[in-house]
Design an enzyme around this catalytic site. Structure first.
Site, PDB file in Angstrom:
ATOM      1  N   SER A  33       0.833  -1.215   0.000  1.00 55.95           N
ATOM      2  CA  SER A  33       0.000   0.000   0.000  1.00 55.95           C
ATOM      3  C   SER A  33       0.864   1.260   0.000  1.00 55.95           C
ATOM      4  O   SER A  33       0.336   2.364   0.024  1.00 55.95           O
ATOM      5  CB  SER A  33      -0.927  -0.005   1.221  1.00 55.95           C
ATOM      6  OG  SER A  33      -0.187  -0.207   2.412  1.00 55.95           O
ATOM      7  N   ASN A 120      -1.773  -2.687  13.228  1.00 57.22           N
ATOM      8  CA  ASN A 120      -3.238  -2.598  13.218  1.00 57.22           C
ATOM      9  C   ASN A 120      -3.752  -1.380  13.981  1.00 57.22           C
ATOM     10  O   ASN A 120      -4.638  -0.660  13.502  1.00 57.22           O
ATOM     11  CB  ASN A 120      -3.856  -3.873  13.798  1.00 57.22           C
ATOM     12  CG  ASN A 120      -3.493  -5.105  12.992  1.00 57.22           C
ATOM     13  OD1 ASN A 120      -2.906  -4.974  11.910  1.00 57.22           O
ATOM     14  ND2 ASN A 120      -3.808  -6.278  13.497  1.00 57.22           N
ATOM     15  N   SER A 287     -15.258  26.145 -26.675  1.00 56.00           N
ATOM     16  CA  SER A 287     -15.377  24.898 -27.427  1.00 56.00           C
ATOM     17  C   SER A 287     -14.254  24.854 -28.452  1.00 56.00           C
ATOM     18  O   SER A 287     -13.849  25.892 -28.983  1.00 56.00           O
ATOM     19  CB  SER A 287     -16.748  24.873 -28.108  1.00 56.00           C
ATOM     20  OG  SER A 287     -16.692  24.058 -29.257  1.00 56.00           O
ATOM     21  N   GLU A 300     -20.347  21.639 -14.164  1.00 57.08           N
ATOM     22  CA  GLU A 300     -20.559  20.308 -14.749  1.00 57.08           C
ATOM     23  C   GLU A 300     -19.633  19.275 -14.104  1.00 57.08           C
ATOM     24  O   GLU A 300     -20.033  18.149 -13.815  1.00 57.08           O
ATOM     25  CB  GLU A 300     -20.323  20.341 -16.263  1.00 57.08           C
ATOM     26  CG  GLU A 300     -21.422  21.057 -17.014  1.00 57.08           C
ATOM     27  CD  GLU A 300     -21.100  21.157 -18.499  1.00 57.08           C
ATOM     28  OE1 GLU A 300     -21.817  20.542 -19.284  1.00 57.08           O
ATOM     29  OE2 GLU A 300     -20.119  21.833 -18.856  1.00 57.08           O
TER      30      GLU A 300
END
Ligand code: ARG
Length: 471
Positions: A33, A120, A287, A300
């Site tokens: 990890s 742990n 655009s 959005e």
């Protein structure tokens, strides 16, 4: 042989000498990890420093050893700050990586750090310290977002906006009232996080692997040292509780749901059909093909990213549901989910704050004309009759008939001459025209919490010192 140079047993792994062979390289990667839990490095160091201090105070190691361990841990921190601490996959996780480096730096003494603890309880401690800090950061971002909305609200008490139900024009509102609704939502979001924080802020350290330890440690000392409000009462619960990741993700999901609802409104407000706002160049994009376009990418993306956060909430719940006590490696999966919930929520809050700070402006001329060109004053005609002792249900039917007539003739209520009102009911007088003017329609809604200007003004006054005093 247990090499004094690292936490390395005879197999070359971090495991005890019971292991003879190293891990398959694919499994090594699968198991590790370190690539993501390196994010917990500072918290791992903080937790280890507190643990080393406690070991010294409890006489489990000497005071001098305790000091040397702490100095060694701070040396690792300095290396990390300088960009020189880059553990590889063989370290498996951040906890082993730090311990390994400490042993490299200090020799056999470094091997004393892990006395009376386990990875742990260690990972649970790190994760809580990390999340606690981010909850505090999200609180600051929520306040900034509220402030950005509030500034528009203050400027637009007198601007009207159509209010909708079912996305059909319902009744006109003060724009400030509309915006303050989101300030209220964000306040509930803050309160939820304050509440979750109490349960995040409990220390599992000292639960060791699952059952506690025979060594005379002092859990309350490490907990206090790390700023925890208390300790877990049950060692099994301490190492296997991930409720706090779920609770936090649920609270973050509501933050995202609120942002997403606002984002949706901004998107249609920016459309040519509504044209209630103008997007500035700071937050809008063009655009690649259509030169006339200005797109609301920010809201959005916020709307789109909301799904990710909801998904992680579901993922965490599902990850937990079948796990027997106590620690299971499944828990390693909580990190990427939680990290993404946090970074997505933070990024969206900041982007929406910036959008309202400098990315859009309301168009009062458009908003004020929008409310004057519909039937959103129809309820007020009924209320007018009610104030002249016509029963509401009867008034409601009469106005329905009026609206139908107007629609057939292509006119608005205000265009009907007085005699025609009076044909319908003798209680109408020429003050009906003032009563149905949009501004009056809004002003009249003076019930507590309503959109009446006096009500909204007092809400602005309530928020002003809360949001703007430190500014
Ligand atoms: N990397 C592990 C995790 O994220 C740390 C705890 C490992 N404990 C163990 N017994 N294997 O959960």
């Amino acid at each position: 042989m247990s090499g004094s140079e690292g936490v390395t047993g005879s197999s070359g792994t971090a495991w005890s000498d019971r292991f003879e062979q190293g891990l398959h390289p694919v499994i090594e990667r699968f198991n590790a990890s370190i690539e993501f839990d390196i994010a917990l490095l500072q918290q791992d160091l903080d937790g280890s420093v507190a643990h080393a201090r406690m070991l010294g105070r409890c006489g489990l190691i000497s005071k001098a050893e305790s000091t040397q361990l702490i100095d060694g841990l701070e040396a690792v921190r300095r290396e990390a700050t300088a960009g020189d601490f880059k553990p590889g996959l063989e370290a498996e996780d951040v906890h082993f990586a730090v311990e390994r480096r400490l042993i490299e730096l200090l020799g056999p003494l470094g091997k004393k750090l892990h006395t009376g603890r386990s990875r742990n309880d260690q990972v649970g401690t790190d994760l809580r310290l990390w999340l606690r800090q981010h909850i505090d950061g999200i609180d600051v971002l929520l306040r900034r977002f509220q402030r950005a909305l509030f500034r528009h609200a203050e400027a637009h008490l007198d601007t009207l906006i159509p209010g909708y139900t079912h996305l059909q024009r319902a009744q006109p509102l003060s724009l400030a009232h509309h915006l303050l609704a989101y300030v209220e939502m964000a306040e509930r979001d803050r309160m939820r996080l304050v509440d979750v924080r109490h349960r995040v802020n409990l220390c599992p350290l000292g639960a060791a692997a699952l059952a506690g330890t025979p060594l005379p440690i002092d859990r309350r000392q490490t907990a206090a040292d790390l700023g925890f409000e208390g300790i877990y009462a049950n060692s099994l619960d301490a190492v296997s509780d991930r409720d706090f990741t779920v609770e936090f993700s649920a609270a973050a999901s509501l933050v995202m749901a609120h942002l997403s609802r606002l984002a949706e409104e901004v998107i249609f407000w920016a459309s040519e059909e509504f044209a209630f706002i103008r997007l500035t160049d700071r937050c809008a994009t063009g655009s690649s093909l259509m030169p006339q376009k200005k797109n609301p990418d920010v809201p959005e993306l916020v709307r789109g990213k909301t799904g990710r956060v909801f998904g992680h909430l579901q993922g965490l719940l599902t990850m937990i549901k079948g796990l027997p006590l106590a620690y299971n490696k499944d828990f390693q999966e909580d990190k990427e989910a939680l990290f993404d919930v946090v970074s997505t929520t933070e990024a969206c809050l900041e982007a929406m704050a910036i959008l309202f700070e400098e990315g859009l402006s309301f168009r009062p001329e458009r908003l004020n004309t929008a409310v004057a060109s519909d039937f959103s004053n129809a309820t007020d005609v009924a209320d007018y009759l009610v104030s002249r002792e016509v029963p509401f249900r009867e008034a409601y039917q009469l106005v329905g008939r009026l609206v139908k007539t107007c629609l057939q003739e292509g006119i608005l209520l205000r265009d009907l001459p007085l005699p025609r009102w009076q044909e319908l009911h003798p209680a109408f007088d020429d003050d009906i025209f003032a009563a149905i003017a949009p501004r009056q329609v809004v002003a009249a809604r003076c019930s507590e919490g309503g959109t009446g200007f006096d009500q909204v003004r007092s809400q602005l006054q309530r928020w002003q010192p809360v949001l703007m005093s430190s500014q």
